[in-house]
Design an enzyme around this catalytic site. Structure first.
Site, short mmCIF file in Angstrom:
data_model
loop_
_atom_site.label_atom_id
_atom_site.label_comp_id
_atom_site.label_asym_id
_atom_site.label_seq_id
_atom_site.Cartn_x
_atom_site.Cartn_y
_atom_site.Cartn_z
CD GLU A 310 -7.83 2.76 6.79
OE1 GLU A 310 -7.90 3.18 7.96
OE2 GLU A 310 -6.94 1.97 6.41
NE ARG A 314 -7.24 5.44 9.62
CZ ARG A 314 -6.03 5.75 9.17
NH1 ARG A 314 -5.50 6.92 9.46
NH2 ARG A 314 -5.35 4.91 8.41
CG ASP A 443 -5.32 -7.03 8.90
OD1 ASP A 443 -6.42 -6.86 8.37
OD2 ASP A 443 -4.42 -6.18 8.88
CD GLU A 577 -0.20 -2.86 12.87
OE1 GLU A 577 -1.14 -2.19 12.36
OE2 GLU A 577 1.01 -2.51 12.80
CB THR A 663 -9.00 -3.10 13.86
OG1 THR A 663 -7.80 -3.70 13.40
CG2 THR A 663 -9.50 -2.08 12.84
#
Length: 690
Positions: A310, A314, A443, A577, A663
């Site tokens: 994360e 980010r 994913d 998504e 992503t």
């Protein structure tokens, strides 16, 4: 007969009464004004402390003519300094980044016009009348030409349909040399006119750019303007109630301390949402965020176990995008600072990093629940884009080496039936439990295989080969079609299909389609069919709920299709998504339904998720009046609103052949195709001393 003192007393009493009345009135007015501005004071007090020192009123003291000269000089230098970001310069604003034309402008016909400055940058701005419809527009006249920054401010007003033309004083217009051209668009019924402004540069080759909004026929103005307003609402309330904290609780009007980054002042919403502000042209808000990052952001004293995954997608991703957009060295320095804090997690026997790292002590570990202390595929497999790009812009090969080690482990390891299980032990290099998913836990690993190839300018053939091999196995073993024709990708556990699809897996509609559009091979048609089918199924999961918003997971059985059956699967936390796939499919097919589906989602978000103080997720999308979860996720600003904004923009805003989205929806430039890649010079070996 009264004495003079007798008369003096009533006079003093009367004066006292009058004075009291006056004081009461003044107090009342003051109190009223204080009440009226209390919220404004609360809104600004924290921001002012962060940005006042950085701004210092410098620009306020400049005249309009000085601003024009400043922008003109900056374009001549063709670079940006740390002290002057030139945010609204059309040459550097990502909203205006257009494809680089490979050939210079044609030579003028005889008789030649007066000599023009060499090496020009041409910036075109499309105009439209406010009376045009939502999806197409026309312009019957052009606004007066104007220098920067007024040009872009006027362009935004024109393009959003607020005005038909803008005039400036002659002195301002004359402050810079301008040239007018007229262009007619033949690909749509609407006609567009454009103005152009030329600036000399010091570059060696002529560069020709066009502002992204030069083609109004490709923009849905009203819808895009609405998404921009949603961003302003989300940002301003975060700023009012949670500035510097990670996320906002809109109902409670306080920071969200239970976020994945905890209660530390990491400003997750600021870092995550800043490039969206930049793309939307929200300059004031962008500058506030940048000032906070410069003055406040650091991981030096954060004694917390942060998620490597994360934090990378980010924080590192957000900083890298801002560096690509602006060239501001602040962002490169911060990205490297964050990545360096993550490096201790890679100190394992295999080089597969742990999931958590204490950025102060360097201690790292995995989640206790993750299959016997395993690392998670979607986490350690989702570092490549950021770390490879960081190596290129810093000249330090260490970051690329770390992710290339991960790549080699995954390439060489035996894969059951060609599939990648979700868990890998970083000490032994062995798979954990055989659970495969294109949703949670798996994913984005597959996403980064394709996008690493794209980011490299399609030279990283190893990544593309691994992507194709994985997708073929997934299509064979995990992609299925329901009795009523809905395509979905199921989780697979120990050779048993669960017939469940996560909302997280809805990104794969765009992933399959992007794979089809970027290479023609024996899988191309199948990729596109699966991509369209998955995107349609995710849309169905939305429209089959009373809220028109999709659940966290949905199942396929004899009793239901594309519907959540368990209570813990019925929530919606502002996820992006599905909108990501709408955006990619729109760019690749120009099928209007994807834009219409996106607009349906905007209306649903406004009806059910918007509050007076931000946006919240829903606890049950199948209720007519669902309870809100009181969390405004940082990815709502970074991803959800960005993808919706781009969905309604022209294709030339961040074109997919020049930018690849990480992503977390942070765009990174494609090497060899994008002049904003900003690769560091390669140091040549020193010659041998004679």
């Amino acid at each position: 007969m009264c004495s003079r003192k007798c008369f003096r007393m009533p006079t003093l009493v009367i004066c006292g009464v009058v004075l009291t009345i006056v004081l009461v009135c003044i107090t009342g007015i003051t109190l009223t004004n204080s009440i009226n501005i209390s919220n404004i004071v609360k809104l600004r007090e924290k921001v002012a402390s962060d940005s006042a020192a950085a701004n210092g009123g410098h620009q306020a003291a400049q005249t309009r003519a000085a601003l024009v000269e400043q922008q003109y000089s900056t374009l001549q230098q063709h670079h940006m300094s740390k002290s002057d970001l030139n945010y609204i310069s059309a040459a550097t604003h990502p909203k205006n980044l257009q494809r680089l034309l490979a050939t210079p402008a044609p030579a003028p016909a005889a008789p030649p016009p007066p000599p023009a400055p060499p090496n020009k940058i041409v910036i075109e701005i499309g105009l439209r009348n406010s009376g045009s419809n939502d999806s197409a527009s026309s312009a019957s006249g052009a606004a007066n030409l104007m220098p920067m920054p007024h040009m872009l401010q006027a362009a935004d007003a024109l393009l959003e349909g607020n005005v038909d033309s803008i005039s400036l004083p002659a002195a301002v217009v004359a402050a810079t040399t301008t040239t007018t051209t007229t262009t007619t668009t033949t690909t749509a019924p609407a006609r567009t006119t454009s103005t152009a402004m030329e600036f000399a540069t010091t570059s060696d080759d002529p560069l020709v750019f066009g502002i992204a909004d030069h083609n109004p026929a490709g923009i849905q103005f009203e819808r895009r303007a609405h998404v921009k307003q949603m961003m302003e609402h989300a940002w301003h309330n975060y700023k009012l109630y949670a500035w510097g904290k990670n996320e906002l609780r809109p109902l409670s009007q306080r920071p969200h301390s239970g976020s994945i980054f905890g209660s530390y002042d990491l400003g997750a919403t600021i870092v995550d949402g800043l490039d969206t502000l930049y793309i939307m042209g929200l300059e004031k808000e962008y500058r506030e965020g940048r000032d906070w990052i410069e003055r406040k952001f650091s991981l030096d004293n954060i004694s917390a176990e942060l998620s490597v995954f994360e934090t990378n997608i980010r924080f590192v991703g957000g900083m890298l995008t801002l560096y690509a957009f602006t060239g501001d060295p602040l962002y490169k320095e911060k990205a490297q600072h964050i990545a360096d804090k993550l490096l201790p997690a890679f100190q394992t026997p295999t080089g597969i990093p742990y999931a958590l790292v204490n950025t102060k002590t360097g201690m790292a570990k995995n989640y206790g629940w993750a299959s016997g202390g395993s690392s998670i595929l979607s986490e350690f497999g989702t570092l490549h884009l950021e770390f490879a790009y960081l190596s290129d812009i810093t000249g330090n090969p260490l970051y690329r080496e770390r992710v290339q080690t991960i790549r080699q482990v995954l390439k060489e390891i035996e894969k059951p039936k060609g599939l990648y299980p979700n868990f890998l032990n970083p000490k032994t290099g062995k798979w954990g439990q055989l659970h495969m998913s294109l949703g949670a836990l798996g994913d984005s690993y597959y996403e980064y295989l394709l996008k690493a190839w794209l980011q490299s300018g399609q030279t990283d053939e190893e990544a593309r080969d691994m992507y194709d091999e994985a997708m073929v196995a997934i299509m064979d073993k995990m992609v299925r079609t329901s009795p009523n024709g809905l395509t979905y990708v199921s989780d697979l556990k120990f050779d048993r299909l669960e017939h469940k699809m996560d909302h997280l897996a809805c990104f794969s509609g765009g992933l399959f389609a992007l794979g089809a559009a970027t290479r023609q091979n024996e899988h191309t048609d199948k990729y596109m069919d699966v991509g369209k089918g998955i995107t349609n199924t995710c849309h169905e999961s939305y429209v089959r709920t009373p809220t028109q918003l999709g659940p966290e997971a949905f199942r396929f059985s004899d009793a239901a299709e594309a519907r959540a059956l368990r209570s813990q699967e019925k929530y919606y936390i502002l996820r992006p998504e599905t909108f990501e796939s709408y955006f990619v499919l729109w760019r690749l097919t120009h099928d209007q339904k994807y834009r219409d589906w996106g607009w349906e989602a905007v209306l649903a978000l406004e009806k059910h998720c918007r509050t007076a103080h931000g946006y919240c997720g829903l606890r049950n999308v199948y209720q007519q009046e669902p309870q809100k979860d009181d969390v405004q996720q940082s990815f709502f600003l970074a991803e959800t609103l960005k993808y919706l904004y781009l969905l309604f923009s022209d294709d030339s805003v961040l074109p997919l052949d020049e930018w690849v989205f990480n992503t977390e929806a942070h765009p990174l430039p494609i090497k060899g195709a994008n002049i904003y890649y900003r690769q560091a010079p390669v140091a040549l070996p020193a010659p041998n001393a004679s």
